[in-house]
Design an enzyme around this catalytic site. Structure first.
Site, PDB file in Angstrom:
ATOM      1  N   SER A 174     -18.031  16.595  -1.441  1.00 37.98           N
ATOM      2  CA  SER A 174     -17.297  17.751  -1.899  1.00 37.98           C
ATOM      3  C   SER A 174     -18.388  18.672  -2.398  1.00 37.98           C
ATOM      4  O   SER A 174     -19.371  18.100  -3.201  1.00 37.98           O
ATOM      5  CB  SER A 174     -16.395  17.152  -3.280  1.00 37.98           C
ATOM      6  N   CYS A 301      -4.893   9.466 -18.661  1.00 34.50           N
ATOM      7  CA  CYS A 301      -3.594   9.756 -19.132  1.00 34.50           C
ATOM      8  C   CYS A 301      -2.727   9.775 -17.967  1.00 34.50           C
ATOM      9  O   CYS A 301      -2.823  10.544 -16.975  1.00 34.50           O
ATOM     10  CB  CYS A 301      -3.338  11.126 -19.822  1.00 34.50           C
TER      11      CYS A 301
HETATM   12  N1  PLP Z   1     -13.718  11.300  -4.185  1.00 27.36           N
HETATM   13  C1  PLP Z   1     -14.401  10.942  -5.279  1.00 27.36           C
HETATM   14  C2  PLP Z   1     -15.210   9.808  -5.023  1.00 27.36           C
HETATM   15  C3  PLP Z   1     -14.387  11.742  -6.061  1.00 27.36           C
HETATM   16  O1  PLP Z   1     -15.122  11.515  -7.321  1.00 27.36           O
HETATM   17  C4  PLP Z   1     -13.782  13.062  -6.067  1.00 27.36           C
HETATM   18  C5  PLP Z   1     -13.788  14.099  -7.263  1.00 27.36           C
HETATM   19  O2  PLP Z   1     -14.015  13.612  -8.482  1.00 27.36           O
HETATM   20  C6  PLP Z   1     -12.989  13.338  -4.954  1.00 27.36           C
HETATM   21  C7  PLP Z   1     -12.889  12.639  -4.035  1.00 27.36           C
HETATM   22  C8  PLP Z   1     -12.054  14.529  -4.991  1.00 27.36           C
HETATM   23  O3  PLP Z   1     -12.827  15.776  -4.710  1.00 27.36           O
HETATM   24  P1  PLP Z   1     -12.481  17.351  -4.981  1.00 27.36           P
HETATM   25  O4  PLP Z   1     -12.652  17.432  -6.732  1.00 27.36           O
HETATM   26  O5  PLP Z   1     -13.389  18.268  -4.323  1.00 27.36           O
HETATM   27  O6  PLP Z   1     -11.189  17.359  -4.336  1.00 27.36           O
END
Ligand code: PLP
Length: 367
Positions: A174, A301
């Site tokens: 991400s 929440c």
């Molecule tokens: N996977 C993990 C481990 C994450 O920490 C996050 C976001 O916090 C995501 C997936 C989702 O990514 P995005 O916020 O870019 O959709």
């Protein structure tokens, strides 16, 4: 990113020169993301973020009647995708973790069935920072001829991520977790892996994700990947871990009835999850926010009620301890003064909230 919003605003699919400049920028970014992961550029699919990358890597590889193995500590982007798969007639096994938040690769092996098509286990957990044994799991997936997807959203840019070593078929990252723009991400998809797209339309991204590319976002993601790679190669993680450990140790020394969730397990260098007994995490988050410190609690929440974190519960924490946990993260820009501020303000605030806590007063009387 800025020129790509204005003067270089071309469509990467267009033949004219604006389009060709845009295409060159997208491909440069693809090279940078591939280099961060030790992948080939053609193996990178740009997405709208980690969530979409996880959805594509999982839904794209699985059909009704298949079986999937995941863990009890996944981010909701994987967890809720797996819940949806169950509604679609896919069997899902959720392997547990130990008290330090680690998946045992032996449990993954034991969960494999003839119908198993995919293993999806995260590389680093978003609440505790605990790094999972993905290379061992990758080996198991190869031996049993099962697809392996890993959510590396919290690992990329913090520790080395090498898709050749992990032997994964799919891996999600991400943008905003590597100091890039929000709403950007990518899925590594191993060469030759056929995927069912989530989004149909034009032939963008080699028919794996239709839609005009988010040019400024992709340029930003590529730049973030390039900077992350340099940072990893020049001792960034060790320096960041020193900052995190200083904060962690000082807080533990100043506050009683506290501890680190996942201590002793390998962890990414930016995160710590600390429990404070006899304190309500949400109250602590709000009190700290008022003082200028942004942290999150081990509870979320959900349907109007405050639910303890499924990750901390899976590690065997009580509901009270999970709810009294804080997640603290440092970033590349975090200064020593900011860490000093956290070290000062957290113990003070915990002490003030405990003065109001009947369970703390009882514990003090009996000790
Ligand atoms: N996977 C993990 C481990 C994450 O920490 C996050 C976001 O916090 C995501 C997936 C989702 O990514 P995005 O916020 O870019 O959709």
């Amino acid at each position: 990113m800025r020129p790509y919003f204005l003067e270089r605003f071309g469509n990467a699919s267009s033949i004219h020169h604006f389009g060709q400049h845009a295409r060159a920028a997208v491909e440069k970014a693809r090279n940078s993301v591939a280099a961060l992961l030790n992948a080939r550029p053609a193996e990178i699919v740009f997405t709208s973020g980690g969530t979409e990358a996880d959805n594509l890597g999982i839904f794209g590889l699985v059909r009704s009647g298949d079986h999937v193995i995941t863990s009890t500590i996944e981010h909701s982007a994987v967890m809720n995708t797996c819940k949806r798969l169950e509604q679609m007639g896919v069997g899902v096994s959720y392997v547990p973790v130990n008290g330090r938040g680690e998946v045992d690769p032996g449990d993954v092996r034991k969960a494999i069935r003839p119908q198993t098509r995919l293993i999806s286990i995260m590389m680093a957990n978003n609440e505790t920072g605990v790094v999972q044994p993905v290379e061992e799991i990758g080996k198991i997936a190869v031996e049993d001829d099962v697809f392996f997807h890993t959510d590396a959203v919290q690992a990329a840019g913090k520790i080395p991520v090498d898709v050749q070593k992990i032997k994964c078929d799919a891996l999600s990252i991400s943008g905003h977790k590597i100091h890039g723009p929000q709403g950007t991400g990518a899925l590594f998809l191993k060469k030759g892996t056929l995927i069912q797209p989530l989004v149909y339309g034009g032939n963008h991204e080699r028919q794996r994700r239709a839609g005009t590319e988010n040019l400024p976002g992709i340029v930003g993601l590529g730049k973030a990947a390039e900077i992350s790679r340099q940072w990893l190669e020049h001792g960034g993680p060790a320096e960041m871990a020193t900052t995190r450990d200083r904060m962690e140790n000082a807080i533990l020394a100043a506050v009683d009835s506290t501890g680190v969730n996942g201590l002793g397990a390998p962890r990414v260098p930016n995160t710590t999850s600390i429990y404070f007994d006899h304190v309500e995490g949400e109250a602590l988050v709000i009190a700290l926010d008022l003082k200028g410190l942004s942290v999150s609690s081990g509870a979320a929440c959900s349907s109007g009620a405050i639910e303890p974190s499924h990750v901390l519960l899976a590690m065997g924490l009580s509901h009270e301890r999970a709810r009294g946990s804080l997640r603290l993260s440092v970033g590349k820009q975090t200064t020593n003064d900011e860490v000093d501020f956290a070290i000062k303000v957290i113990p003070e605030t915990v002490a003030r909230l405990r003065e109001l806590s009947p369970t703390y007063q009882k514990a003090e009387v009996s000790s």
